[in-house]
Design an enzyme around this catalytic site. Structure first.
Site, PDB file in Angstrom:
ATOM      1  N   SER A 113      33.918  42.206  76.287  1.00  0.00           N
ATOM      2  CA  SER A 113      34.341  43.274  77.187  1.00  0.00           C
ATOM      3  C   SER A 113      33.798  43.079  78.594  1.00  0.00           C
ATOM      4  O   SER A 113      34.122  42.121  79.276  1.00  0.00           O
ATOM      5  CB  SER A 113      33.929  44.637  76.611  1.00  0.00           C
ATOM      6  OG  SER A 113      34.473  45.684  77.381  1.00  0.00           O
ATOM      7  N   HIS A 114      32.942  43.985  79.040  1.00  0.00           N
ATOM      8  CA  HIS A 114      32.445  43.993  80.411  1.00  0.00           C
ATOM      9  C   HIS A 114      31.170  43.178  80.578  1.00  0.00           C
ATOM     10  O   HIS A 114      30.601  43.137  81.674  1.00  0.00           O
ATOM     11  CB  HIS A 114      32.182  45.436  80.836  1.00  0.00           C
ATOM     12  CG  HIS A 114      31.253  46.168  79.923  1.00  0.00           C
ATOM     13  ND1 HIS A 114      31.595  46.484  78.628  1.00  0.00           N
ATOM     14  CD2 HIS A 114      29.995  46.624  80.095  1.00  0.00           C
ATOM     15  CE1 HIS A 114      30.593  47.111  78.051  1.00  0.00           C
ATOM     16  NE2 HIS A 114      29.612  47.201  78.917  1.00  0.00           N
ATOM     17  N   ASP A 277      38.038  45.340  83.870  1.00  0.00           N
ATOM     18  CA  ASP A 277      36.892  44.593  83.350  1.00  0.00           C
ATOM     19  C   ASP A 277      37.303  43.296  82.663  1.00  0.00           C
ATOM     20  O   ASP A 277      38.448  42.857  82.760  1.00  0.00           O
ATOM     21  CB  ASP A 277      36.092  45.471  82.393  1.00  0.00           C
ATOM     22  CG  ASP A 277      36.800  45.708  81.071  1.00  0.00           C
ATOM     23  OD1 ASP A 277      38.040  45.777  81.074  1.00  0.00           O
ATOM     24  OD2 ASP A 277      36.127  45.838  80.033  1.00  0.00           O
ATOM     25  N   ASP A 279      37.986  42.261  79.561  1.00  0.00           N
ATOM     26  CA  ASP A 279      39.120  42.182  78.638  1.00  0.00           C
ATOM     27  C   ASP A 279      40.237  43.153  78.965  1.00  0.00           C
ATOM     28  O   ASP A 279      41.181  43.308  78.185  1.00  0.00           O
ATOM     29  CB  ASP A 279      38.652  42.388  77.196  1.00  0.00           C
ATOM     30  CG  ASP A 279      38.118  43.781  76.927  1.00  0.00           C
ATOM     31  OD1 ASP A 279      37.591  44.406  77.862  1.00  0.00           O
ATOM     32  OD2 ASP A 279      38.198  44.242  75.772  1.00  0.00           O
ATOM     33  N   ASP A 281      40.319  46.531  79.343  1.00  0.00           N
ATOM     34  CA  ASP A 281      40.458  47.872  78.767  1.00  0.00           C
ATOM     35  C   ASP A 281      39.743  48.955  79.575  1.00  0.00           C
ATOM     36  O   ASP A 281      39.872  50.132  79.264  1.00  0.00           O
ATOM     37  CB  ASP A 281      39.998  47.896  77.302  1.00  0.00           C
ATOM     38  CG  ASP A 281      38.530  47.557  77.107  1.00  0.00           C
ATOM     39  OD1 ASP A 281      37.833  47.249  78.092  1.00  0.00           O
ATOM     40  OD2 ASP A 281      38.075  47.597  75.942  1.00  0.00           O
ATOM     41  N   ARG A 282      39.005  48.581  80.604  1.00  0.00           N
ATOM     42  CA  ARG A 282      38.314  49.589  81.427  1.00  0.00           C
ATOM     43  C   ARG A 282      38.901  49.616  82.825  1.00  0.00           C
ATOM     44  O   ARG A 282      39.587  48.695  83.249  1.00  0.00           O
ATOM     45  CB  ARG A 282      36.812  49.277  81.497  1.00  0.00           C
ATOM     46  CG  ARG A 282      36.133  49.316  80.147  1.00  0.00           C
ATOM     47  CD  ARG A 282      34.664  48.979  80.245  1.00  0.00           C
ATOM     48  NE  ARG A 282      34.080  48.915  78.905  1.00  0.00           N
ATOM     49  CZ  ARG A 282      32.950  49.506  78.542  1.00  0.00           C
ATOM     50  NH1 ARG A 282      32.266  50.211  79.401  1.00  0.00           N
ATOM     51  NH2 ARG A 282      32.498  49.380  77.314  1.00  0.00           N
ATOM     52  N   LYS A 376      41.537  51.598  74.761  1.00  0.00           N
ATOM     53  CA  LYS A 376      41.572  52.024  76.148  1.00  0.00           C
ATOM     54  C   LYS A 376      42.320  50.969  76.950  1.00  0.00           C
ATOM     55  O   LYS A 376      42.449  49.826  76.521  1.00  0.00           O
ATOM     56  CB  LYS A 376      40.165  52.244  76.693  1.00  0.00           C
ATOM     57  CG  LYS A 376      39.124  51.192  76.363  1.00  0.00           C
ATOM     58  CD  LYS A 376      37.748  51.659  76.788  1.00  0.00           C
ATOM     59  CE  LYS A 376      36.663  50.655  76.405  1.00  0.00           C
ATOM     60  NZ  LYS A 376      36.227  50.798  75.013  1.00  0.00           N
TER      61      LYS A 376
END
Length: 541
Positions: A113-114, A277, A279, A281-282, A376
């Site tokens: 992710s982030h 971010d 991947d 999703d943010r 998300k």
């Protein structure tokens, strides 16, 4: 091509967190490490024989090598078909959509992710179920148990699959279908939003800066914002995914997206700024001269949702993670719809979405989404904002001022203490638990504690219970502080302190000034400095 059975043994520490298993990249590159965990997933889900899977990742270092391992293990497990994003790329929301659209059994998403990437950065693996959402706790628990009992894994001996060429190939008896990672997702976005209205906004001179942070969203943002909607060329910056994210930290917040923040707060700011971010999703939303907290963004989207075609009929309900501010609760109350408070982790929204109880969900950690997928979705949130601004023809600042006049303002901030000794973090939380029963009614500075507890969640759909989800301390008047240890780091512990202060009248105070009494109360109650050795948080968002 032969299927080989490899003898192995359990490896300590392969317990999935809220978003799968995350470790330093060299750990995943260790002997049997990735293979053990993939085999544990196959065991936990009852095998993949005859199944269709989706596989992709955010392009970080080790992404393509890991995909080749997953493909060979899927083939050895008897999977019928694996759908892979071209060059191994699939944003997390795009993977969720692809699982749902193709009615796949599930998917493997390779991302941390982030978190930073690169040879010394982080890597991660998670399984998404057939609804497109992250594996529920019941399933991740089975994975962990399987990692502790594993003795062997099966893998196909084969050359690497060509991930750069669109189309279908064979890997043993399994079909590998390489697809355009953007096309299906872009089609979904066009079905949700009024693209003509947004294109008209850009045609009238509206300006945008989207920082893809050298992460997965770059190709998606260029294809949709610039190619389809007509944003000026160059509106999307840092748009080429890099294995180390350009040596940056792909977390869309005012600290790590500092260049964007400086631009948006300066004299030459465009009308709208956003970032996504690692991947995809943010999201972070910024207007000219104004930063919109994720909590406020969720509330503003919910309050204005009916101007967007997909949500014109109204919302079924709203869900937010417990640490997220109560701004969305005030919108739900005014709209006369339910608002659910869940633990942190997008998987907790899945049952509510599948049951049709909610339409929009959000987390304070920059995650917002809806029932269009089960993750998300950063670019979805950006398009939602653009659709609202196109419909109302006002600025981000004007929209937020209008919102606060209607609902009051929940001043909000998160203070992160990163990489602290686990023993000190646990001692802080244990000390808080010991105080909970005695806190209500006590005065801390100018605040009076009205309630103190450790959050537990009873899922209204399946009746499951999740305990130990963070310590909440409420004060008279709507102020609140939440303490929680994060599950997204890879070293030490991260203490997150969530601070909230409700003001029904004042709208323009600096958030840290407005929250000063809550910050002081948090220190007085928890002894953060004594337990962490830190005079200040590492990151304030």
């Amino acid at each position: 091509m032969n299927i080989v059975t490899v003898n192995t043994q359990p490896i300590d520490g392969q317990k999935p967190g809220t978003s799968g298993l995350r470790k330093r990249t060299p750990v995943f590159q260790g002997r049997h490490y990735l293979e053990n965990f993939i085999q544990a997933i196959w065991t936990a889900v009852g095998g993949v024989e005859g199944r269709t899977l989706v596989v992709g990742g955010d392009g970080r270092y080790f992404n393509t090598q890991a995909i080749q391992v997953v493909l060979r293990m899927a083939a050895a497990g008897g999977a019928t078909r694996v759908i892979v994003g071209q060059d191994g790329i699939l944003s997390t929301p795009a993977a969720s959509h692809l699982i749902r659209k193709r009615k796949a059994f599930g998917g493997i998403i390779l991302s941390a992710s982030h978190n930073p990437g690169g040879p010394d950065g982080d890597f991660g693996v998670k399984f998404n179920a057939s609804n497109g959402g992250p594996a529920p706790e019941s399933l991740t628990a089975k994975m962990f148990e399987a990692t502790k009992a594993i003795t062997e894994y099966r893998i196909l001996e084969a050359h690497d699959v060509d991930l750069s060429t669109l189309g279908e190939q064979s890997l043993g008896t399994m079909a590998v279908e390489v697809v355009d990672p953007v096309a299906d997702y872009a089609e979904l976005m066009e079905s949700l939003f009024d693209f003509e209205a947004i294109a008209s906004l850009f045609a009238d001179g509206f300006t945008l800066r989207f920082d893809a942070m050298h992460a997965v969203t770059g190709p998606y943002a260029r294809a949709i914002l610039e190619d389809r909607l007509g944003a000026a060329r160059g509106s999307v910056v840092n748009g080429t995914p890099l294995p180390d994210f350009g040596q940056g930290h792909p977390d869309p917040n005012p600290i790590w997206a500092r260049d964007l923040m400086d631009l948006m707060m300066g004299p030459d700011a465009p009308d709208f700024g956003a970032a996504s971010d690692g991947d995809g999703d943010r999201n972070m939303i910024v207007g000219r001269g104004i930063y919109v907290t994720p909590s406020d963004s969720l509330a503003a989207l919910a309050a204005n949702a009916t101007v967007v075609p997909a949500y014109a009929g109204g919302l079924k309900g709203i869900a937010r993670s417990m640490p997220t501010s109560a701004a969305a609760d005030r919108v739900a109350e005014k709209l006369g719809i339910a608002c659910y408070e869940t633990p942190t982790g997008w998987k907790f929204f899945g049952n509510l979405l599948d049951a049709g109880r909610v339409t929009i969900c959000g987390e304070e950690s920059a995650g917002t989404g809806s029932d269009h997928v089960r993750e998300k979705d950063g670019l979805w949130a950006v398009l939602f904002w653009l659709n609202i601004l196109a419909a109302k023809r006002i600025s981000v600042a004007e929209l937020m001022e209008e919102h606060w006049r209607t609902y009051g303002r929940n001043y909000y901030s998160r203070h992160d203490y990163e990489g602290i000794p686990t023993e000190g973090a646990n001692a802080l939380m244990d000390g808080l638990r010991a105080k909970l029963a005695d806190l209500p009614g006590t005065k801390v500075g100018g605040l009076v504690v009205s309630q103190a507890d450790e959050f537990a969640y009873d899922d209204p759909v399946d009746g499951s219970r999740s305990e130990g989800q963070g310590i909440r301390i409420h004060f008279d008047g709507g102020a609140r502080v939440v303490f929680r240890l994060s599950g997204t780091g890879t070293e030490g512990a991260t203490l997150r302190v969530y601070l909230e202060f409700f003001d029904p009248v004042t709208m323009t105070m600096d958030a840290q000034v407005a929250l000063a009494p809550v910050i002081a109360a948090a220190e007085a109650i928890a002894g953060i400095k004594a337990h962490t050795g830190r005079d200040a948080p590492d990151v304030i968002t």
